[in-house]
Enzyme design. Structure first.
Site, PDB file in Angstrom:
ATOM      1  N   GLY A 154       0.816  -1.217   0.000  1.00  0.00           N
ATOM      2  CA  GLY A 154       0.000   0.000   0.000  1.00  0.00           C
ATOM      3  C   GLY A 154       0.844   1.258   0.000  1.00  0.00           C
ATOM      4  O   GLY A 154       2.025   1.232  -0.334  1.00  0.00           O
ATOM      5  N   CYS A 155       0.219   2.359   0.386  1.00  0.00           N
ATOM      6  CA  CYS A 155       0.843   3.679   0.230  1.00  0.00           C
ATOM      7  C   CYS A 155       1.608   4.070   1.481  1.00  0.00           C
ATOM      8  O   CYS A 155       1.291   5.082   2.112  1.00  0.00           O
ATOM      9  CB  CYS A 155      -0.208   4.712  -0.104  1.00  0.00           C
ATOM     10  SG  CYS A 155      -1.236   4.183  -1.469  1.00  0.00           S
ATOM     11  N   VAL A 156       2.586   3.267   1.869  1.00  0.00           N
ATOM     12  CA  VAL A 156       3.363   3.556   3.080  1.00  0.00           C
ATOM     13  C   VAL A 156       4.857   3.528   2.782  1.00  0.00           C
ATOM     14  O   VAL A 156       5.274   2.978   1.792  1.00  0.00           O
ATOM     15  CB  VAL A 156       3.053   2.556   4.211  1.00  0.00           C
ATOM     16  CG1 VAL A 156       1.619   2.708   4.642  1.00  0.00           C
ATOM     17  CG2 VAL A 156       3.327   1.146   3.783  1.00  0.00           C
TER      18      VAL A 156
END
Lengths: 520, 110
Positions: free
Chosen positions: B108-110
């Site tokens: 994901g967006c991490v």
């Protein structure tokens, strides 16, 4: 002649060059210099080897794609391209209409940052356009190379895999194209073709798999989500002495908030989540998040697959049916807002059950700014006096959506909200903001560490313009409204010698400035 | 992908994260840390042990705020912050601490 064994072929296509994990960005001068490309020479692209990991068979199978490169991949790719041309007439127009005027050449952050000529948008599109000419146009069929047509061979497929993963689908080039060619659509089509023949990109496909299986990109199950939200509630109460809640799965709540799952997990994302919660708390409204719709993001768009995009979005429809909210609000996430604003209605709409007096969906910035303007919440700007703030427009918000009821609202609303939250605000070079904004360099499914050099290159233009205002005005906070921008900049800034704390969320500022407690 | 250590083969993903949670032991963790250029101290081990305990309960690594809160309990308020975490694991909690703890890489967006 027989093709080589499938497994070996796949490896041939995606073999990565040794990428330097400790790569640093170039020196910051505040200027964006256009790289020089020697005329008349075929240059081997600097980033031709910068390829992301390929998706493993089990990931591909779970999404309904072939587990590895199919034996008749060339034929299958051409067939899929033909289907896409039938389905999306826009794609055919984009492939037909380019006159090679060159307007786009120096507009892409990946070209500016890498100097790799294949990252000129026209050159990138040409990788697909030549194949289109070869199999779908009369002149290509008759005159072949003379007409710019090219057979899809392994070498070209390798270039597709490399360079369509050096496009963040940010659409900056299309702003400058006199014909409005949307290179993002070309890049999405190329990725969809690759997935359909068994060549998928691991980061995107694995993330979509997690979303479909567990409910969000992170793979955070409801038990972990509950634990995380409770922990954040404790933190807020400890810090501010106010019992601000982060409700989950409350049926009948008036507002359903759908936000990127990174907001639960990462920093600085979580500071914006705290900001939204404080806004709802102080406005005194009933709101909830949903474990079904615990992700606003939707990487189905990045891989150009409408079916996956719809499947992923359907979780939000299901959450609406379960919670029965009156309003639907979306947290800080760039591509999610594009999908919410431009696609949800056709993907999972219509939203007849929601209150028609409110926009459906509504962006959290629009919601909060309205409360500020009506005096329903009060912001104390002095709380952010340690910051001189600038704003980075997220590509998908800037160029693929709107916000509020007026044209350009996607530019004015976040800015008005930031200015209501702090005393010192500075704009970056206007040639690089609003509809001309650069991508952070990590959008469109590029936010993966094995292509760090691509990400550093793509961030270069924004880092230069940020550096310029850091030097001239003492900017020390770049406000963002996108989970990808936040993750990308916190990683990339240190590679340019800028502290990661310079990147933060718009609602991080709001959360610091909001006055909690009894209203006057 | 895989690597050999102490006569045993360890399966990893493309980035060197262990595939099987149960393959993990202190020795192989120390070996991965060495590859990462991290010298393991008691504080490093406490972070790693917490990550593993949390993962076993929740099937995901803890959010950064939860990790830092736990570090406050372990090391006191002056070390319960992200600066100290990055001091222990310069490449970041997700990239380095999870890898040494034998947890999968976050998506994901991490």
């Amino acid at each position: 002649m027989a093709e080589p064994a499938a497994e070996k072929t796949l490896l041939d296509v995606v073999t990565e060059a040794d990428t330097d994990k400790n790569a640093k960005g170039p020196e910051l001068t505040g200027e964006i210099n256009v790289p020089r490309v020697e005329e008349g020479r075929i240059v081997k692209g600097k980033l031709s080897g910068a390829k992301p990991h390929a998706a493993k068979p089990e990931i591909m199978t779970a999404l309904g794609f072939p587990d590895t490169l199919v034996d008749n991949w060339e034929e299958a790719a051409v067939k899929r391209l033909g289907e896409l041309l039938e389905k999306y007439k826009s794609l055919q127009v984009y492939l037909d209409i380019c006159v090679r005027c060159g307007s786009c050449t120096d507009k892409c952050q990946f070209f500016l940052g890498s100097g790799d000529p294949n990252n000129m948008p026209v050159a990138r599109a040409e990788l697909l356009r030549r194949v289109y000419k070869k199999y779908f146009t009369t002149e290509g069929k008759l005159f072949g190379k003379l007409a710019g047509a090219r057979k899809l061979d392994l070498k070209l497929l390798g270039d597709w895999y490399a360079y369509f993963h050096q496009c963040s689908q940010c659409r900056r080039c299309s702003v400058f194209c006199p014909y409005g060619i949307d290179t993002a659509e070309i890049s999405m089509a190329a990725r969809e073709i690759m997935d359909s023949i068994g060549l998928g990109q691991k980061y995107c496909d694995m993330t979509i798999g997690k979303l479909l299986e567990i409910g969000n990109n992170l793979g955070m199950n409801p038990k972990a989500l509950t634990n995380t939200l409770e922990s954040i509630e404790e933190d807020i109460e400890e810090e501010d002495g106010v019992p601000v809640k982060l409700p989950l799965d409350v049926e009948g709540a008036d507002i359903l908030l759908v936000t990127p799952s990174a907001d639960f997990f990462a920093s600085p994302h979580v500071e914006s989540l705290i900001g939204y919660a404080k806004v709802f708390h102080q406005a005194g409204v009933s709101w909830t998040m949903s474990s079904l719709a615990s992700e606003a993001g939707n990487f189905g768009m990045f891989v150009g697959n409408y079916t996956l995009m719809q499947k992923a979005a359907m979780r939000i429809r299901n959450a609406i049916e379960q919670i029965k909210p009156k309003r639907l609000i979306v947290g800080e996430c760039g591509h999610a807002w594009r999908i919410a604003y431009s696609f949800w209605n056709t993907l999972i709409g219509p939203f007849d059950s929601l209150d028609p007096n409110y926009p459906a969906p509504q962006h959290i910035c629009e919601y909060t700014l309205d409360l500020v303007k009506r005096g329903a919440i009060k912001l104390n700007k002095e709380a952010n006096d340690e910051f001189t703030v600038t704003f980075h427009d997220s590509c998908n918000v800037a160029r693929a959506s709107r916000m509020g009821s007026r044209p350009g609202g996607q530019f004015t609303i976040p800015r008005e909200l930031i200015k209501a939250s702090c005393n010192k605000y500075v704009e970056m070079d206007p040639a690089t903001t609003m509809e001309k904004t650069f991508c952070c360099g990590g959008g469109g499914g590029l936010l993966t560490d094995e292509i760090m050099e691509t990400r550093i290159a793509g961030a270069m233009p924004r880092m230069q313009t940020l550096h310029a205002v850091m030097e001239s005005d003492g900017v020390n906070f770049m406000a963002l409204i996108c989970a990808i921008c936040k993750a990308q900049f916190t990683k990339i800034m240190p590679k340019y010698g800028v502290p990661m704390e310079v990147a933060g969320g718009v609602h991080q500022l709001v959360g610091r400035a909001i006055e909690l407690g009894a209203k006057e | 992908m895989s690597f050999e250590f102490s006569g045993k083969t360890y399966e990893t993903d493309d980035d060197g994260y262990l595939i099987n949670l149960d393959d993990w032991n202190q020795d192989v963790a120390a070996y991965i840390a060495e590859q990462e250029g991290v010298e393991m101290t008691d504080a490093h081990w406490e972070v790693v042990n917490f990550l593993r305990t949390y993962y076993k309960e929740y099937s995901i690594a803890p959010a950064i705020k939860i990790l830092i809160k736990e570090m406050k309990k372990m090391f006191g308020p002056e070390k319960g912050n992200s600066a100290y975490l990055y001091n222990l694991y310069p490449a970041g909690p997700a990239l380095q601490a999870c890898k040494i703890a034998g947890l999968p890489k976050p998506t994901g967006c991490v």
